[in-house]
Design an enzyme around this catalytic site. Structure first.
Site, PDB file in Angstrom:
ATOM      1  N   ASP A 127       7.996  52.974  58.626  1.00 20.84           N
ATOM      2  CA  ASP A 127       8.366  51.801  57.815  1.00 20.84           C
ATOM      3  C   ASP A 127       9.668  52.103  57.072  1.00 20.84           C
ATOM      4  OD1 ASP A 127       8.265  49.602  55.731  1.00 20.84           O
ATOM      5  OD2 ASP A 127       6.260  49.346  56.548  1.00 20.84           O
ATOM      6  N   GLY A 146       7.093  36.975  54.466  1.00 17.16           N
ATOM      7  CA  GLY A 146       6.666  36.714  53.090  1.00 17.16           C
ATOM      8  C   GLY A 146       5.873  35.426  53.066  1.00 17.16           C
ATOM      9  N   ALA A 178       0.079  32.260  63.092  1.00 19.91           N
ATOM     10  CA  ALA A 178      -0.267  30.840  63.265  1.00 19.91           C
ATOM     11  C   ALA A 178       0.931  29.945  62.968  1.00 19.91           C
ATOM     12  CB  ALA A 178      -1.428  30.481  62.345  1.00 19.91           C
ATOM     13  N   CYS A 179       1.956  30.504  62.326  1.00 11.72           N
ATOM     14  CA  CYS A 179       3.166  29.708  62.024  1.00 11.72           C
ATOM     15  C   CYS A 179       3.901  29.293  63.290  1.00 11.72           C
ATOM     16  CB  CYS A 179       4.116  30.492  61.123  1.00 11.72           C
ATOM     17  SG  CYS A 179       3.499  30.675  59.454  1.00 11.72           S
ATOM     18  N   TYR A 220      10.717  31.508  61.003  1.00 11.75           N
ATOM     19  CA  TYR A 220       9.753  32.611  61.123  1.00 11.75           C
ATOM     20  C   TYR A 220       8.811  32.351  62.310  1.00 11.75           C
ATOM     21  CZ  TYR A 220       5.530  35.313  59.805  1.00 11.75           C
ATOM     22  OH  TYR A 220       4.434  36.141  59.800  1.00 11.75           O
ATOM     23  N   ALA A 267      -0.384  32.655  49.255  1.00 11.50           N
ATOM     24  CA  ALA A 267      -1.161  31.810  48.336  1.00 11.50           C
ATOM     25  C   ALA A 267      -2.348  32.524  47.659  1.00 11.50           C
ATOM     26  CB  ALA A 267      -1.626  30.554  49.051  1.00 11.50           C
ATOM     27  N   LYS A 305      -1.861  34.347  39.104  1.00 11.80           N
ATOM     28  CA  LYS A 305      -1.697  33.321  38.061  1.00 11.80           C
ATOM     29  C   LYS A 305      -2.967  33.198  37.219  1.00 11.80           C
ATOM     30  CE  LYS A 305       1.633  30.657  40.752  1.00 11.80           C
ATOM     31  NZ  LYS A 305       1.931  29.406  41.473  1.00 11.80           N
ATOM     32  N   GLN A 315      -3.115  20.239  50.736  1.00 10.46           N
ATOM     33  CA  GLN A 315      -2.861  20.900  52.021  1.00 10.46           C
ATOM     34  C   GLN A 315      -3.978  21.915  52.277  1.00 10.46           C
ATOM     35  OE1 GLN A 315      -1.040  21.188  49.243  1.00 10.46           O
ATOM     36  NE2 GLN A 315       0.061  23.117  49.074  1.00 10.46           N
ATOM     37  N   ARG A 364      -5.822  25.203  54.493  1.00  9.39           N
ATOM     38  CA  ARG A 364      -5.575  26.467  55.199  1.00  9.39           C
ATOM     39  C   ARG A 364      -6.899  27.218  55.346  1.00  9.39           C
ATOM     40  NH1 ARG A 364      -1.374  24.308  55.298  1.00  9.39           N
ATOM     41  NH2 ARG A 364       0.728  25.113  55.033  1.00  9.39           N
TER      42      ARG A 364
HETATM   43  P1  NAD Z   1       4.183  43.280  55.122  1.00 11.28           P
HETATM   44  O1  NAD Z   1       5.466  42.646  54.724  1.00 11.28           O
HETATM   45  O2  NAD Z   1       3.286  43.792  54.058  1.00 11.28           O
HETATM   46  O3  NAD Z   1       4.452  44.450  56.162  1.00 11.28           O
HETATM   47  C1  NAD Z   1       5.533  44.463  57.051  1.00 11.28           C
HETATM   48  C2  NAD Z   1       6.203  45.803  56.922  1.00 11.28           C
HETATM   49  O4  NAD Z   1       7.296  45.858  57.849  1.00 11.28           O
HETATM   50  C3  NAD Z   1       6.796  46.040  55.524  1.00 11.28           C
HETATM   51  O5  NAD Z   1       6.226  47.190  54.934  1.00 11.28           O
HETATM   52  C4  NAD Z   1       8.278  46.233  55.793  1.00 11.28           C
HETATM   53  O6  NAD Z   1       8.897  47.207  54.966  1.00 11.28           O
HETATM   54  C5  NAD Z   1       8.280  46.672  57.250  1.00 11.28           C
HETATM   55  N1  NAD Z   1       9.590  46.437  57.835  1.00 11.28           N
HETATM   56  C6  NAD Z   1      10.338  45.305  57.759  1.00 11.28           C
HETATM   57  N2  NAD Z   1      11.521  45.494  58.345  1.00 11.28           N
HETATM   58  C7  NAD Z   1      11.515  46.773  58.819  1.00 11.28           C
HETATM   59  C8  NAD Z   1      12.469  47.556  59.522  1.00 11.28           C
HETATM   60  N3  NAD Z   1      13.661  47.046  59.836  1.00 11.28           N
HETATM   61  N4  NAD Z   1      12.145  48.833  59.840  1.00 11.28           N
HETATM   62  C9  NAD Z   1      10.929  49.356  59.491  1.00 11.28           C
HETATM   63  N5  NAD Z   1       9.992  48.647  58.822  1.00 11.28           N
HETATM   64  C10 NAD Z   1      10.286  47.374  58.499  1.00 11.28           C
HETATM   65  O7  NAD Z   1       3.425  42.192  56.034  1.00 11.28           O
HETATM   66  P2  NAD Z   1       1.917  42.163  56.517  1.00 11.28           P
HETATM   67  O8  NAD Z   1       1.223  41.101  55.770  1.00 11.28           O
HETATM   68  O9  NAD Z   1       1.370  43.528  56.547  1.00 11.28           O
HETATM   69  O10 NAD Z   1       2.116  41.613  58.011  1.00 11.28           O
HETATM   70  C11 NAD Z   1       2.148  42.487  59.146  1.00 11.28           C
HETATM   71  C12 NAD Z   1       2.482  41.688  60.381  1.00 11.28           C
HETATM   72  O11 NAD Z   1       1.530  40.625  60.559  1.00 11.28           O
HETATM   73  C13 NAD Z   1       3.851  41.001  60.332  1.00 11.28           C
HETATM   74  O12 NAD Z   1       4.423  41.041  61.615  1.00 11.28           O
HETATM   75  C14 NAD Z   1       3.528  39.575  59.967  1.00 11.28           C
HETATM   76  O13 NAD Z   1       4.506  38.673  60.411  1.00 11.28           O
HETATM   77  C15 NAD Z   1       2.202  39.389  60.681  1.00 11.28           C
HETATM   78  N6  NAD Z   1       1.400  38.332  60.062  1.00 11.28           N
HETATM   79  C16 NAD Z   1       0.894  38.520  58.820  1.00 11.28           C
HETATM   80  C17 NAD Z   1       0.151  37.506  58.218  1.00 11.28           C
HETATM   81  C18 NAD Z   1      -0.427  37.664  56.845  1.00 11.28           C
HETATM   82  O14 NAD Z   1      -1.035  36.729  56.364  1.00 11.28           O
HETATM   83  N7  NAD Z   1      -0.252  38.800  56.171  1.00 11.28           N
HETATM   84  C19 NAD Z   1      -0.056  36.290  58.896  1.00 11.28           C
HETATM   85  C20 NAD Z   1       0.502  36.140  60.170  1.00 11.28           C
HETATM   86  C21 NAD Z   1       1.206  37.168  60.753  1.00 11.28           C
END
Ligand code: NAD
Length: 344
Positions: free
Chosen positions: A42, A86, A129-130, A159, A203, A210, A228, A230
């Site tokens: 990471d 995010g 799901a996005c 995204y 959310a 909050k 909305q 979810r």
């Molecule tokens: P998160 O942001 O906590 O974790 C993602 C990690 O990727 C972060 O720690 C970030 O530092 C790392 N990262 C980003 N850019 C990087 C880079 N260039 N090199 C190395 N590391 C990098 O997100 P999460 O909630 O743990 O989500 C994990 C995955 O699941 C993501 O791909 C996200 O899109 C997907 N996802 C998450 C959710 C959710 O609700 N959390 C929903 C749908 C999809």
């Protein structure tokens, strides 16, 4: 390889990209509990607890050479969670679109290629799901997020478009290079040790924060009219579904999400109830995304014989307790967690 009472035991190896993030750090813990040797990668170490990984490499997965350097051996399982992501306040304002698309697509391209070049087969990719079309999510009571409803594509955010591109990328590597990538579409994962402040929180965490910060008799702010809908999946079931899919003979994409759909007002009501405080809800303008979204679980249930089943309230109780501790520690100016050893 080691010998245990005459039985040959082969160590299993896993690579977790995004291991400093929410889902990745939980996955590392789970894999360690199963006896894997785990390498985490990471930009940063986990924010709220020491990593459980045997080896943790801080580096940037947008750099193709770095990706090749961390895929330096056979891995039985690779989990690709790293992405620029995010909550609504990050994804839907439009301000981060170029970053989100460029960063996440570059990571996906680099990791697919690095794994292919090392002949690694099992790579899990976390889509979202996005990626589902906005036109199927206009009715808050009746959204359609079945896996086969993805086309004609019309995600409501860049995204989502990037997720659609990356899931297709991994599936193309399966078809053309004989890889065995697995793809899940996550629906709003939440739980302890997730981002709860700073603008990237989603959310459930934002509402827990909050409520934890509010004084009984006061109010909390909610973006939009709160009608909305979810669904929200607790982290433990997300990890369980991810492992079941990765180790199955099925490629996906599959939804991994809860089908307990609630309005955001209902979600806020549940958290307020858990807190035991008397609070009202004030609706203010803000980014909200589609009107309705729910996980459709028929395909995963029929194919894997499993689907998430735990009630939302159960996960919210654990998450609220954790966020309340974080809020209290922040207010007392006591460090709530291991300091972030961010590198870039
Ligand atoms: P998160 O942001 O906590 O974790 C993602 C990690 O990727 C972060 O720690 C970030 O530092 C790392 N990262 C980003 N850019 C990087 C880079 N260039 N090199 C190395 N590391 C990098 O997100 P999460 O909630 O743990 O989500 C994990 C995955 O699941 C993501 O791909 C996200 O899109 C997907 N996802 C998450 C959710 C959710 O609700 N959390 C929903 C749908 C999809």
């Amino acid at each position: 390889m080691s010998e245990l009472q005459g039985e040959i035991v082969t160590m299993k190896y896993a690579l977790v990209c995004g291991a400093g993030g929410f889902i990745g750090s939980h996955m590392v813990k789970r894999l360690k509990s199963e006896g894997f040797w785990v390498r985490g990668v990471d930009l940063k170490f986990p924010q709220f607890a020491e990593t459980a990984a045997d080896d943790f490499v801080v580096g940037d997965l947008r750099d193709a050479n770095f990706c090749r350097s961390i895929v330096d051996r056979r891995f039985d399982e690779v989990y690709q969670f790293a992405a620029d992501m995010g909550g609504a306040g990050y994804i839907f304002t439009g301000e981060h679109d170029a970053h989100v698309m460029h960063n996440s697509a570059t990571i996906s391209l680099n990791m697919a290629d690095a794994c292919h070049k090392r002949n690694i087969k099992r790579v899990f990719y976390s889509s979202s799901a996005c990626m589902y079309p906005a036109y199927n999510q206009e009715d808050p009571e009746n959204p359609n997020c079945a896996e086969n409803s993805a086309y004609p594509a019309a995600p409501d955010s860049e995204y989502g478009w990037e997720k659609l591109f990356s899931e297709r990328l991994y599936l193309a590597f399966n078809r053309n290079y004989g890889m065995e990538c697995r793809v899940a579409r996550y629906h709003n994962i939440f739980g302890p040790e997730g981002t709860w402040t700073g603008g990237k929180e989603k959310a459930p965490a934002a509402i827990c924060r909050k409520v934890a910060e509010a004084t009984s008799g006061g109010s909390i702010e909610i973006w939009g009219d709160g009608l909305q809908t979810r669904s929200f999946l607790f982290i433990d079931e997300c990890i369980e579904g991810t492992l079941r899919l990765t180790r199955s003979e099925h490629t996906g994409p599959f939804n991994i999400g809860s089908d307990e759909m609630v309005s955001i007002n209902r979600l806020a009501g549940m958290v307020i109830d858990i807190s035991g405080k008397r609070l009202s809800v004030e609706h203010i303008p803000g980014p909200t995304g589609v009107r309705g979204r729910n996980s459709e679980n028929s395909l995963i249930r029929d194919t894997l014989g499993w689907a998430p089943s735990r009630p939302l309230r159960e996960g919210l109780e654990k998450t609220y307790a954790w966020i309340e501790t974080q809020v209290r520690a922040a207010h007392n100016r006591v460090p709530a967690a291991t300091p972030v050893r961010a590198v870039s």
